[in-house]
Design an enzyme around this catalytic site. Structure first.
Site, PDB file in Angstrom:
ATOM      1  N   GLU A   1       0.825  -2.990  12.662  1.00  0.00           N
ATOM      2  CA  GLU A   1       1.140  -4.355  12.900  1.00  0.00           C
ATOM      3  C   GLU A   1       1.393  -5.020  13.618  1.00  0.00           C
ATOM      4  O   GLU A   1       1.834  -6.371  13.556  1.00  0.00           O
ATOM      5  CB  GLU A   1       2.299  -4.287  11.393  1.00  0.00           C
ATOM      6  CG  GLU A   1       1.167  -3.919  10.226  1.00  0.00           C
ATOM      7  CD  GLU A   1       2.604  -4.028   9.472  1.00  0.00           C
ATOM      8  OE1 GLU A   1       3.401  -4.254   8.978  1.00  0.00           O
ATOM      9  OE2 GLU A   1       1.204  -3.978   7.728  1.00  0.00           O
TER      10      GLU A   1
ATOM     11  N   LYS B   1       3.161   0.171  16.369  1.00  0.00           N
ATOM     12  CA  LYS B   1       3.712   0.518  15.045  1.00  0.00           C
ATOM     13  C   LYS B   1       3.965   1.745  14.566  1.00  0.00           C
ATOM     14  O   LYS B   1       4.348   2.142  14.487  1.00  0.00           O
ATOM     15  CB  LYS B   1       3.366  -0.670  14.553  1.00  0.00           C
ATOM     16  CG  LYS B   1       4.924  -0.509  13.098  1.00  0.00           C
ATOM     17  CD  LYS B   1       4.782  -2.043  12.372  1.00  0.00           C
ATOM     18  CE  LYS B   1       5.904  -2.187  11.525  1.00  0.00           C
ATOM     19  NZ  LYS B   1       5.655  -3.252  10.684  1.00  0.00           N
ATOM     20  N   GLN B   2       3.045   1.887  13.772  1.00  0.00           N
ATOM     21  CA  GLN B   2       2.835   3.946  13.059  1.00  0.00           C
ATOM     22  C   GLN B   2       1.689   4.056  12.832  1.00  0.00           C
ATOM     23  O   GLN B   2       0.656   3.563  13.543  1.00  0.00           O
ATOM     24  CB  GLN B   2       2.903   2.693  11.517  1.00  0.00           C
ATOM     25  CG  GLN B   2       1.956   1.776  11.225  1.00  0.00           C
ATOM     26  CD  GLN B   2       2.353   1.021  10.316  1.00  0.00           C
ATOM     27  OE1 GLN B   2       2.938  -0.078  10.742  1.00  0.00           O
ATOM     28  NE2 GLN B   2       2.233   1.568   8.998  1.00  0.00           N
TER      29      GLN B   2
ATOM     30  N   TRP C   1       0.909  -0.938   0.192  1.00  0.00           N
ATOM     31  CA  TRP C   1       0.084  -0.394  -0.346  1.00  0.00           C
ATOM     32  C   TRP C   1       0.793   1.260  -0.095  1.00  0.00           C
ATOM     33  O   TRP C   1       0.537   2.767  -0.089  1.00  0.00           O
ATOM     34  CB  TRP C   1      -0.893   0.197   1.380  1.00  0.00           C
ATOM     35  CG  TRP C   1      -0.265   0.029   2.741  1.00  0.00           C
ATOM     36  CD1 TRP C   1       0.857  -0.352   3.125  1.00  0.00           C
ATOM     37  CD2 TRP C   1      -1.068   1.197   3.441  1.00  0.00           C
ATOM     38  NE1 TRP C   1       0.612   0.047   4.487  1.00  0.00           N
ATOM     39  CE2 TRP C   1      -0.241   0.848   4.948  1.00  0.00           C
ATOM     40  CE3 TRP C   1      -1.667   2.161   3.457  1.00  0.00           C
ATOM     41  CZ2 TRP C   1       0.294   1.298   6.337  1.00  0.00           C
ATOM     42  CZ3 TRP C   1      -2.053   1.992   5.321  1.00  0.00           C
ATOM     43  CH2 TRP C   1      -0.828   2.050   6.666  1.00  0.00           C
ATOM     44  N   ASP C   2       1.931   0.861   0.252  1.00  0.00           N
ATOM     45  CA  ASP C   2       3.062   1.723   0.066  1.00  0.00           C
ATOM     46  C   ASP C   2       3.150   3.329  -1.447  1.00  0.00           C
ATOM     47  O   ASP C   2       3.179   4.045  -1.442  1.00  0.00           O
ATOM     48  CB  ASP C   2       4.921   1.706   0.539  1.00  0.00           C
ATOM     49  CG  ASP C   2       4.595   0.588   0.984  1.00  0.00           C
ATOM     50  OD1 ASP C   2       3.553   0.159   1.850  1.00  0.00           O
ATOM     51  OD2 ASP C   2       6.149   1.115   2.272  1.00  0.00           O
TER      52      ASP C   2
HETATM   53  C1  BGC Z   1       5.017  -1.483   7.569  1.00  0.00           C
HETATM   54  C2  BGC Z   1       4.017  -0.915   6.225  1.00  0.00           C
HETATM   55  C3  BGC Z   1       4.427  -0.996   5.228  1.00  0.00           C
HETATM   56  C4  BGC Z   1       5.397  -2.406   4.996  1.00  0.00           C
HETATM   57  C5  BGC Z   1       6.638  -1.936   3.930  1.00  0.00           C
HETATM   58  C6  BGC Z   1       5.639  -2.300   7.162  1.00  0.00           C
HETATM   59  O1  BGC Z   1       6.791  -2.393   8.190  1.00  0.00           O
HETATM   60  O2  BGC Z   1       3.991  -1.900   8.691  1.00  0.00           O
HETATM   61  O3  BGC Z   1       2.524  -0.432   6.613  1.00  0.00           O
HETATM   62  O4  BGC Z   1       3.651  -1.152   3.947  1.00  0.00           O
HETATM   63  O5  BGC Z   1       6.639  -1.816   6.032  1.00  0.00           O
HETATM   64  O6  BGC Z   1       7.386  -1.119   3.720  1.00  0.00           O
END
Ligand code: BGC
Length: 742
Positions: free
Chosen positions: A479, A591-592, A340-341
């Protein structure tokens, strides 16, 4: 033009930083990326050229990965018989046993898309030479790669021998992707290597030619064809050597090597300077719309150009069957997979700055609809369910297990099965593209089908329980908390998605009725199905705590152990690593950006229950989640900068921006060797434009700005495309403007 603000410079080369610089100094043109490794190599280096779309699933590997193709960079220089090497320390700088670097400057000029290196080198013989290297991956002709090397005798009359080669024996850090039969061509002036990937059977042809004013000879050692030229240089004399290379694959040519060799003849005929001029001209058109000018913060300016540069070199220019991987084409991290980035972080800046490139990326998803439909079917759902990690086939390619941990165990990876919001993220990008570009043709022919078929998926995925709709076993952006029920991010975005699907369908019925009929038939959009979407919109469970006036990340979240993340400062690693995986998942450490991400995407449309002020709810959300966020993902800080700025929290927003924009430059995450963090790069662009400048489309369809600039920024100037027209904005900081005029 002040090139100081357009350059990333390295002055003191350190062996332990070279992998980091290799990533930073990647050059590329949307077709390929080549890491900034030295021409002559360095022990422990990691040279790589990655070409969009060339994936291979090697035996014994869990998933396919982008393939490191034969290396076009090698040039070895021998001075009085001894090789030039990056030796920076020795006991005797007058008679160094292996030579010594006396001076060094390497710079990536982002305005021109050119990497240069100047080295003053004393050879073991005592001769001092100045070596000037320059390279670019042409943006005006994506199959042309050019290098120029100028050698000057500063002291002494050295004998010089130069060997230019193509290395056909490359691997992905030890993993071989090519069949053993390699076609090596050392017969003519233009040497070549042609390889075929083991499982996917892509053919890659790399050709190269060295232009020297002196005689050349060709030959090969194993899979390494080379060209040699040698000459004497009198003191103060210099020589210029040009190396032209070209890469084609079976994705773009029937005979990749022949085509590459023919392209080199074209390049040689045009000449280095002409090619460079065309390349720079093309870069100028990129920057004309993509550059954001910040007055009052030189460092932010330079860093922002760096992040924009990396989005631009990763975005495919002509190919709509490939997309940007999480680490661009600058490293092997995440194996070149697309997440999704791309849609939520990289596509939005491109929609505004280079809409054609954004369209290419959305078309990649359209072409991969069959894979998304397979995934939905395989999981017992209807419609289209896009893979969390995607490659060239459009099938799910998330590994189910991690690489072995230090204790030998492997961790189960659930994201491929449970991080389902990707389908809505793609819809969000399509909707945004349509609103900003007004590209109705795209929506009618391609976009609507993706929006509607992913809506069909959600319609079949939701669970109806006790008069409301729920979604169990999800992973939201955070995550650290896997397989949870009723992620507020997912549930709220699904409501947004279904509303968008219904309004797109209504628009189609009015503006393109035949296409509406076609899609209604093909996707089986029965009245019952549409009624169910409306019902889900009305009755989806949105976890909310009325007393606190906050969205609840998911029910049960606040029952877990509270860890005040700010107490763990200063830290150089994630709180998750400090607490350990097993404990951290039982805590409220996030996490984010998750609820914060929801606020970035929906703004005030995130909504609040009756009687509550949405701005206040957003602020409450921020105050709740910000101190719980680890920023364990590079995606997080830029989203916080965006939302913080919208909430008027410019100081903390600036801190977050500063963190995000330097993630790669300062190696804030310690893993830049694996590649550039694409999402962070696209994220900071959005933090500036949508966050600090507050650009939006108002109800009447006009563009508006609503600045909350950091205290010391005098102004921000930027260009955007809006409905086919280029518009320029200068957003001023009222505080500084008034004090300056007083
Ligand atoms: C993040 C995801 C991201 C992926 C690739 C993961 O560590 O939690 O949101 O899509 O890295 O960058």
């Amino acid at each position: 033009m002040q090139d100081r603000l357009w350059e990333i410079v390295e002055l003191n080369p350190r062996a332990d930083e070279q992998l980091h610089y290799e990533t930073l100094f990647t050059i590329g043109n949307g077709y390929l990326g080549t890491r900034g490794s030295f021409e002559e190599g360095l022990p422990g280096d990691s040279p790589a050229t990655l070409v969009h779309g060339i994936y291979d699933h090697a035996p014994g590997m869990l998933v396919p990965e982008l393939v490191n193709v034969p290396n076009w960079l090698p040039v070895s220089i021998f001075i009085d018989g001894a090789p030039f090497k990056m030796v920076t320390k020795t006991t005797d700088i007058m008679r160094p046993p292996e030579g010594i670097v006396l001076g060094y400057r390497r710079a990536l000029n982002m305005r021109r898309g050119i990497l240069t290196r100047e080295v003053l080198f004393r050879a073991p013989s005592g001769s001092v030479v100045r070596l000037e290297f320059e390279r670019f991956a042409s943006l005006s002709d994506i199959h042309i790669l050019a290098q120029r090397i100028r050698i000057t005798a500063v002291d002494g009359n050295p004998h010089i021998r130069v060997e230019s080669a193509i290395d056909g024996d490359v691997t992905n850090m030890g993993v071989r992707h090519f069949l053993p039969e390699v076609n090596v061509d050392d017969r003519g002036d233009t040497i070549g290597v042609e390889v075929k990937t083991q499982q996917s059977r892509y053919i890659v042809g790399v050709g190269s030619r060295l232009i020297s004013p002196h005689r050349i000879q060709t030959g090969s050692t194993g899979n390494r064809p080379y060209t040699v030229t040698s000459f004497d240089l009198a003191q103060e004399d210099w020589v210029v050597l040009d190396k032209f290379s070209s890469i084609y694959t079976s994705r773009d040519a029937l005979q990749p090597l022949d085509t590459a060799q023919a392209k080199i003849s074209e390049a040689v005929a045009a000449g280095y300077e002409t090619l460079r001029e065309r390349h720079e001209g093309e870069w100028a058109t990129y920057w004309e719309t993509a550059d954001i000018q910040i007055d009052g913060d030189d460092e932010a300016q330079r860093a922002l150009r760096f992040t924009t540069y990396h989005v631009l070199i990763a975005a495919p220019r002509t190919d709509e069957r490939v997309s940007i991987g999480a680490k661009t084409l600058s490293g092997m991290g995440y194996k070149g997979h697309v997440f999704w980035d791309t849609e939520l972080f990289c596509v939005p800046p491109l929609i505004l700055a280079q809409p054609k490139l954004a369209r290419n990326l959305l078309m990649y998803r359209y072409h991969n609809l069959p894979g998304a439909r397979n995934k939905a079917r395989a999981n017992g759902y209807e419609g289209a369910m896009f893979p969390w990690e995607s490659t060239d086939t459009g099938e799910e390619t998330t590994p189910q297990w991690s690489d072995p941990q230090p204790d030998g165990s492997r961790i189960r990876i659930w994201t491929g099965e449970r991080e389902q919001h990707i389908s809505t993220d793609i819809t969000y990008a399509i909707d945004k593209y349509w609103r900003w570009t007004g590209d109705d043709e795209f929506l009618i022919k391609y976009g609507a089908e993706m929006i509607l078929d992913t809506a069909v998926f959600w319609g079949s995925r939701v669970e109806h329980k006790d008069g409301r709709y729920e979604l169990s076993q999800q992973i939201g952006p955070d995550e650290y908390h896997e397989n949870i029920d009723n992620s507020v991010f997912v549930n709220r975005m699904v409501v947004w998605h279904l509303r968008t699907a219904l309004s797109v369908l209504a628009w189609l019925m009015g503006s393109a009725p035949a296409d509406a009929e076609r899609l209604i038939g093909a996707l089986n959009l029965t009245p019952e199905r549409l009624a169910k979407w409306n019902d889900i919109i009305a009755k989806m469970y949105i976890p909310f705590d009325r007393e606190q006036g906050i969205h609840v990340q998911f029910p049960g979240f606040f029952d877990m152990e509270y860890i005040p993340v700010p107490h763990y400062e200063p830290r150089t690693t994630s709180v998750q690593a400090i607490l350990g995986h097993a404990r951290s998942i039982q805590t409220q450490v996030i996490k984010q950006a998750d609820v914060v991400m929801l606020m970035a995407l929906l703004g005030e449309n995130v909504g609040a229950p009756d009687g509550l002020d949405v701005r206040q709810v957003m602020l409450n959300n921020w105050n709740t989640y910000y101190p719980r966020t680890d920023h364990g993902s590079s995606l997080s800080p830029a989203m916080h900068a965006w939302v913080g700025a919208r909430l008027g929290l410019t100081e903390v927003a600036y801190d977050m921006f500063d963190h995000a924009v330097h993630i790669d430059l300062n190696d804030n995450k310690g893993n830049v060797r694996d590649g550039i963090h694409a999402a962070a790069c696209g994220g900071v662009w959005q933090a500036v434009i949508f966050g600090f400048c507050g650009l939006s489309i108002d109800e009447a369809g006009d563009l508006q700005v609503d600045p909350h600039l950091p205290e010391h920024w005098r102004s921000v100037t930027f260009n955007v495309y809006y409905r086919g027209e280029q518009r320029t904005f200068t957003v001023k900081n009222p505080a500084l403007v008034s004090s300056a005029t007083r």
